[in-house]
Each structure stands twice: as structure tokens, then as C-alpha cells.
Design an enzyme around this catalytic site. Sequence first.
Site, PDB file in Angstrom:
ATOM      1  N   HIS A   1      -3.695  -5.795   2.496  1.00 53.96           N
ATOM      2  CA  HIS A   1      -3.255  -6.120   4.122  1.00 53.96           C
ATOM      3  C   HIS A   1      -4.177  -7.193   4.182  1.00 53.96           C
ATOM      4  O   HIS A   1      -4.435  -8.217   3.366  1.00 53.96           O
ATOM      5  CB  HIS A   1      -4.134  -4.738   4.597  1.00 53.96           C
ATOM      6  CG  HIS A   1      -3.450  -3.419   4.349  1.00 53.96           C
ATOM      7  ND1 HIS A   1      -2.242  -3.160   4.635  1.00 53.96           N
ATOM      8  CD2 HIS A   1      -3.900  -2.481   3.705  1.00 53.96           C
ATOM      9  CE1 HIS A   1      -2.217  -2.021   4.204  1.00 53.96           C
ATOM     10  NE2 HIS A   1      -3.029  -1.709   3.661  1.00 53.96           N
TER      11      HIS A   1
ATOM     12  N   ARG B   1     -12.560   6.000  -1.273  1.00 54.57           N
ATOM     13  CA  ARG B   1     -11.441   5.034  -0.868  1.00 54.57           C
ATOM     14  C   ARG B   1     -11.897   3.656  -1.421  1.00 54.57           C
ATOM     15  O   ARG B   1     -13.120   3.331  -1.645  1.00 54.57           O
ATOM     16  CB  ARG B   1     -11.500   4.749   0.625  1.00 54.57           C
ATOM     17  CG  ARG B   1     -10.895   5.970   1.154  1.00 54.57           C
ATOM     18  CD  ARG B   1     -10.446   5.507   2.803  1.00 54.57           C
ATOM     19  NE  ARG B   1      -9.196   4.873   2.788  1.00 54.57           N
ATOM     20  CZ  ARG B   1      -8.146   5.630   2.708  1.00 54.57           C
ATOM     21  NH1 ARG B   1      -7.961   6.761   2.588  1.00 54.57           N
ATOM     22  NH2 ARG B   1      -6.987   4.905   2.750  1.00 54.57           N
TER      23      ARG B   1
ATOM     24  N   CYS C   1       0.682  -1.122  -0.088  1.00 53.32           N
ATOM     25  CA  CYS C   1      -0.085  -0.010  -0.126  1.00 53.32           C
ATOM     26  C   CYS C   1       0.709   1.465  -0.079  1.00 53.32           C
ATOM     27  O   CYS C   1       1.599   1.584  -1.085  1.00 53.32           O
ATOM     28  CB  CYS C   1      -0.871  -0.190   1.241  1.00 53.32           C
ATOM     29  SG  CYS C   1      -2.548   0.681   0.808  1.00 53.32           S
TER      30      CYS C   1
HETATM   31  N1  GLN Z   1      -2.610   6.422   2.499  1.00 53.37           N
HETATM   32  C1  GLN Z   1      -2.399   5.923   1.569  1.00 53.37           C
HETATM   33  C2  GLN Z   1      -4.151   5.658   0.742  1.00 53.37           C
HETATM   34  O1  GLN Z   1      -4.755   6.185   1.338  1.00 53.37           O
HETATM   35  C3  GLN Z   1      -2.088   4.384   1.755  1.00 53.37           C
HETATM   36  C4  GLN Z   1      -2.881   3.585   2.509  1.00 53.37           C
HETATM   37  C5  GLN Z   1      -2.563   2.410   3.011  1.00 53.37           C
HETATM   38  O2  GLN Z   1      -1.207   2.112   3.403  1.00 53.37           O
HETATM   39  N2  GLN Z   1      -3.660   1.532   3.473  1.00 53.37           N
HETATM   40  O3  GLN Z   1      -3.888   5.392  -0.510  1.00 53.37           O
END
Ligand code: GLN
Length: 243
Positions: free
Chosen positions: A203, A139, A96
Amino acid sequence: MADYTIAVAHLYGDLMNTYGDYGNIIALTYYAKQIDVDVDYQLVSLGDDFDADKYDFVLFGGGQDYEETIVAHDLQDKAIQVKQYIENDGPLLAVCGGFQLLGHYMMMADGTKVDGIGVMDHYTTNMHDPKLTVRNNERLTGNIVIKNNETGEEYHGFENHQGRTFLGESERALGTIVSGNGNNGMDQTEGVIYRNVYGSYFHGPIFTRNGNLAKRVLTTALTRKYPTIDWQSKLNAIPTETF
Ligand code: GLN
């Protein structure tokens, strides 16, 4: 003490550890122990040196935009050594935010553009329409399944990211989307493979849920360090945890 040891660097593990990305090292250690290999863990964080020749595996996890911005600045000081590690075929898992920062740049949710270290050819934007002109901070969240087209392996995970990543020409995807969003929700790609670097939005952590990938990366790390031993057979002889 075991006869063999791998040295593992956890890049910014105190700042970039979303959803327990450290679990990837626990999974690697779980398999390593069963074939009599010790894992020597080292946290490498802000202000620390990263020595390219010292490590056999590197984990660079994910993080919130705030932490990721702090890390992005510090990472510039480690860029030459990280590039050297990657170009010397060092195995690395970037999850990520870590995946984003190895590329050219990352657009944060508030529109700030943060430079990555550009050791790999992808970039991350927060634009999401096909022409990449409309900003959208929605998101990409949820369970995800992908298939690696070279090995036929399926990987399961959980994604939660705002950034949309687009791969460069020298990069291939870790997998094609079976269900979920992946790199950008548009081109059916998820993650990246470049030399021995695996990048992913998964994740879960990815190695815990996908023991086949953990074993693959452990084989690479051990073969690079101890080339005369048949690590693949040793790892094939122990059960793979996949759930
Ligand atoms: N901050 C980054 C995004 O939102 C990475 C998020 C993450 O590592 N889960 O894309």
C-alpha cells in the site's frame, strides 16, 4: 481534450480501497497528463459487467476479509472476462486482497477458505510455519523495501496482511525482500509479475511512492493501445516522483 486517452477500470473500488489504493490511479493520471494523455476512469463493482476489450489499465485494490469475501463471490461472474483481459496482455495492478483473489484461493483469518478466480497460479494461506500446518493470524505489517532483479529498481511501501501468498511456477516475484516480510515472510519474494499483471502487498499507494513503476505500467498501457508512438521517451522526459 487530449489527443490520446486510456480507459481505466477500478475493480470494486468502493469496497477494496485499503490505505487509499485509488491513489495509484491518481499517480497514473499525474504522469499521463504531463504527456497529454487523458484518463477515463470507471468504477466496476458488484453486479457490473467487466468487458475485457474496453480497458487499457485495471486497478484491483486491497480490502478487509469481510469485503474481500463479498467481492470474491461476485468476481466469479467476471472471471472469464478478467482472464481474457490478462491473457490479452492487459496491464493490471492488483494490491493485497486483489492480488490474493486473482489466485486459486485465500484463507481468511477465521480459517474460511474463499475461492479466488485462479486466473493466476498463486494461492494464499494463513498457515505460517515452514510445513504450513500451524495456523497463525499474526499480521505481516510495516514498511517494506524490495528490489526487482530484472530492472534493478527498488520499491518502497507499507504492508499489512494476514494472508501468506505462495507463487506458482508460471509466476515470478515483483521483487526480492530487502527489508520487511513480503508474500509470506519466508521465501524472500514480494508480489508477482505475470504477463502485464503486477501484484503486490504494497500500500502507500505503490505508484505514488514508486513513480518508476507507475511510468513502466503507463508505458505498457499506452504502447499496447498506440503502438507507433515512443511513449517511453515521452515519459523519460518528465521527472519521476519517488519517495
Ligand atoms: N484481508 C487480506 C489479508 O489480511 C487483505 C488485506 C489487504 O488488502 N490489506 O490478508
